[in-house]
Scaffold this motif. Structure first.
Motif: not given
Lengths: 283, 109
Positions: A178, A182, A208, A211, B2, B34, B82, B99
């Motif tokens: 996860v 980012l 995510h 990707r 996060h 996002s 996504l 995003r």
């Protein structure tokens, strides 16, 4: 991030070379959690006391919330490029076989690949010990309560590793599909490892991460006869998220398929920072 | 989690601009694609804002939905996740919004 109060300082992120006595390179920023917490107390003002008067106002900022990390990542990217070093950010869930893959790769390629490793884990130096046993330079970063490496931690890791010009740095991120997706580190490419025991629906569940990947490795292929993992279905899901990622099926334990990984490593020096592109195109 | 690191970065970024002035509200734009959860951000904001001039500030989060344009049929469509697939079947799509992960403005007292 502090485990006691949840405050976001990086007090307990530790960077260690393993070659020096415990604590030599630790960055300790102890902070006190006093019982008697100080608070400002209201106090009266007599007449004639001057204040700077601020009127309520709206201040426009319009900046990316990850701007600070992205700036540090860009700095790392420039630092690496200037030295001709490629950094590969290896990510997966815990136990997918990142360390086994790296240990085997370093052992088999030997002097053919001038490489060092930066290990990220919440605690312990167990993974770094396995890399060091192969005779390669390694730095352990313990994130404490943190769930991912960020660009600042990588910078500190690179300072400690001091990689040679033209070498390869493997960054083994904290096992987590996860959060690491980012945080751009400034790496040359992102390698995502998924093992067949985890199930072929991982790309759909953690879009995510998949990707952002430049290469997806399906590991533990030797176990395919025993588990319900459809390699084609996994690839199909990845393609729905990511049209450019390379895809390899291998077993770091038996060595099956490793030739493809070594070929990729031979050709991976000029891979683009695709996550940066995909993040910046949204701003 | 996060979101905790991101919200710590937010508090630092705001304080760089506002210093000691009490902050009444923070306006964010967080797209549905996002990878960051507004609810988790609210939870973490209370933790990281405590003891700073942002303590007690309203956190207002604008959540734009994912929108994409198909490069094959030129249609614009809503992206719920996504998975980049146009209703026409093409996977050659461009994400137009969703995003965003932006600190837009702050209201100071």
């Amino acid at each position: 991030m502090c485990t006691t109060c949840g405050c976001g300082d990086e007090a307990n992120t530790r960077v260690s070379t393993l070659q020096q006595p415990e604590g030599m390179l630790e960055h300790e920023h102890p902070h006190v959690h006093a019982e008697g917490h100080d608070h400002p107390h209201p106090h009266g003002h007599g007449p004639g006391h001057e204040h700077t008067v601020h009127h309520p106002e709206t201040i426009t900022l319009e900046q990316n919330l990850l701007a600070k990390n992205d700036l540090l990542a860009a700095r790392n990217r420039g630092w690496l490029a200037g030295r001709g070093i490629r950094a590969l950010n290896v990510m997966s869930s815990p136990g997918a076989g990142k360390t086994t893959l790296l240990v085997r790769t370093l052992a088999e390629l030997g002097a053919r690949l001038n490489a060092g490793v930066i290990e990220g884990d919440q605690e312990t130096s167990l993974d770094a010990d396995r890399i060091r046993a192969v005779g390669r330079p390694v730095i352990q970063i313990n994130t404490g309560a943190g769930c991912h490496l960020d660009a600042d931690m990588l910078r500190r890791g690179l300072d400690a590793l001091d990689p040679q010009t033209g070498s390869t740095v493997f960054i083994e991120n904290v096992g987590n599909l996860v959060c690491p997706a980012l945080f751009d580190l400034g790496e040359t490419a992102k390698v995502v490892v998924v093992s067949v025991t985890e199930g072929d629906d991982k790309p759909q569940k953690y879009p995510h991460m998949f990707r952002a990947a430049d290469l997806v490795i399906v590991n533990k292929a030797d176990l395919l006869p025993y588990v319900e993992f459809d390699v084609d279905e996994c690839l199909r899901q990845i393609r729905q998220l990511n049209s450019h990622a390379h895809f390899l099926v291998l077993s770091a334990t038996t060595g099956e398929g490793l030739a493809g990984w070594y070929d990729w490593l031979d050709n991976a020096s000029t891979r683009s920072d695709t996550l940066t592109e995909s993040l910046t195109d949204a701003h | 989690m996060h979101e905790l690191s991101i919200m710590q970065g937010l508090v630092d970024a705001v304080l760089d601009r506002t210093g000691e002035r009490p902050v009444a509200a923070v306006n964010l734009r967080v797209g549905s694609l996002s990878g960051v959860l507004p609810d988790a951000m609210r939870f973490c904001f209370d933790v990281v804002a405590a003891g700073t001039p942002l303590a007690g500030a309203r956190l207002q989060i604008d959540e734009p939905e994912g929108v994409a344009r198909c490069r094959s049929c030129a249609e614009e469509f809503v992206l719920a996740d996504l998975i980049l697939l146009c209703p026409c079947g093409s996977a050659d799509v461009e994400v137009l919004s969703g995003r965003e992960l932006m600190l837009m403005s702050v209201e100071v007292a």
